[in-house]
Write an enzyme that holds these catalytic residues in place. Structure first.
Site, PDB file in Angstrom:
ATOM      1  N   ALA A  12     -27.281 -24.086 -21.399  1.00 43.20           N
ATOM      2  CA  ALA A  12     -26.210 -24.933 -21.395  1.00 43.20           C
ATOM      3  C   ALA A  12     -25.963 -25.344 -22.889  1.00 43.20           C
ATOM      4  CB  ALA A  12     -26.758 -26.244 -20.550  1.00 43.20           C
ATOM      5  N   ARG A  13     -24.704 -25.397 -23.227  1.00 45.40           N
ATOM      6  CA  ARG A  13     -24.048 -25.885 -24.539  1.00 45.40           C
ATOM      7  C   ARG A  13     -24.763 -25.006 -25.666  1.00 45.40           C
ATOM      8  NH1 ARG A  13     -20.906 -27.076 -22.496  1.00 45.40           N
ATOM      9  NH2 ARG A  13     -19.477 -28.801 -22.252  1.00 45.40           N
ATOM     10  N   SER A  17     -19.804 -19.512 -23.938  1.00 50.18           N
ATOM     11  CA  SER A  17     -18.307 -19.413 -23.553  1.00 50.18           C
ATOM     12  C   SER A  17     -17.374 -19.322 -24.774  1.00 50.18           C
ATOM     13  CB  SER A  17     -17.839 -20.556 -22.815  1.00 50.18           C
ATOM     14  OG  SER A  17     -18.570 -20.825 -21.603  1.00 50.18           O
ATOM     15  N   SER A  36     -15.272 -22.581 -11.926  1.00 51.28           N
ATOM     16  CA  SER A  36     -15.853 -23.780 -11.628  1.00 51.28           C
ATOM     17  C   SER A  36     -15.241 -24.744 -10.595  1.00 51.28           C
ATOM     18  CB  SER A  36     -15.650 -24.877 -13.168  1.00 51.28           C
ATOM     19  OG  SER A  36     -14.360 -24.844 -13.310  1.00 51.28           O
ATOM     20  N   HIS A  52     -12.122 -26.488 -22.613  1.00 47.11           N
ATOM     21  CA  HIS A  52     -12.304 -25.121 -22.347  1.00 47.11           C
ATOM     22  C   HIS A  52     -10.950 -24.448 -22.587  1.00 47.11           C
ATOM     23  CE1 HIS A  52     -16.112 -23.130 -21.331  1.00 47.11           C
ATOM     24  NE2 HIS A  52     -16.468 -24.400 -21.355  1.00 47.11           N
TER      25      HIS A  52
END
Length: 186
Positions: A12-13, A17, A36, A52
């Protein structure tokens, strides 16, 4: 050189992406597939989705779907595809089959989820599209306290392995830094 099928893993993080988006930045016609869904009333989630969207080039198309097999099999659309992410896709598949409870899991949910994972891995292996998929690396963390959490972690780990096996390139993103796990032919 053609863009290799690439799996981008990370926690995560971690920046996974962002890294995947950079890989496709030179393609003005890329298709961003968001798995999502929406979470009505969840302001923090809405902010994540907004960030995003703002990061992506305006020329990219966005599809919000979990029918990844159809996206990968589409022979009419040859644009590169970025799937973000397999963990959220798996969450939706487990939701669809009610596979979070022990009764549902053992009452057919496990087989249904496994079939969808196998179909996705086969579609990934067969796609002719340049493709990048993002997924969470869940095998390095704490063992989940619940059976449902362990079920999810184990299933995602197996899905990640199947997609990695069919990828020419696998990257691991840690603290924004990219490590090459696999480079070369399948």
């Amino acid at each position: 050189m053609a863009l290799p099928r690439t799996l981008v893993l990370g926690g995560a993080r971690s920046g996974k992406s962002t890294r995947a988006e950079l890989m496709l930045a030179s393609y003005p016609d890329a298709l961003y597939v968001a798995t999502s869904g929406t979470r009505d009333g969840d302001r923090e989630w809405a902010d994540r989705v907004r960030l995003h969207r703002e990061r992506r080039p305006a020329s990219w198309r966005t599809a919000e779907t979990c029918d990844l097999e159809a996206v990968l099999a589409d022979r009419e659309d040859t644009a590169p595809v970025l799937i973000d992410c397999l963990a959220l896709w798996l969450t939706a598949v487990m939701d669809e089959h009610g596979a979070w409870s022990d009764d549902s899991w053992h009452g057919g949910g496990e087989q249904a989820v496994q079939r969808r994972c196998e179909a996705l891995a086969a579609a990934w292996a067969a796609t002719r599209r340049p493709a990048v998929a993002v997924s969470n690396e869940v095998g390095m963390g704490v063992v989940p306290a619940t059976a449902a959490g362990r079920r999810f972690r184990d299933t995602l780990g197996r899905l990640n392995m199947a997609v990695a096996d069919a990828s020419e390139q696998v990257l691991l993103v840690v603290a924004g830094q990219v490590l090459t796990v696999k480079a070369g032919a399948v």
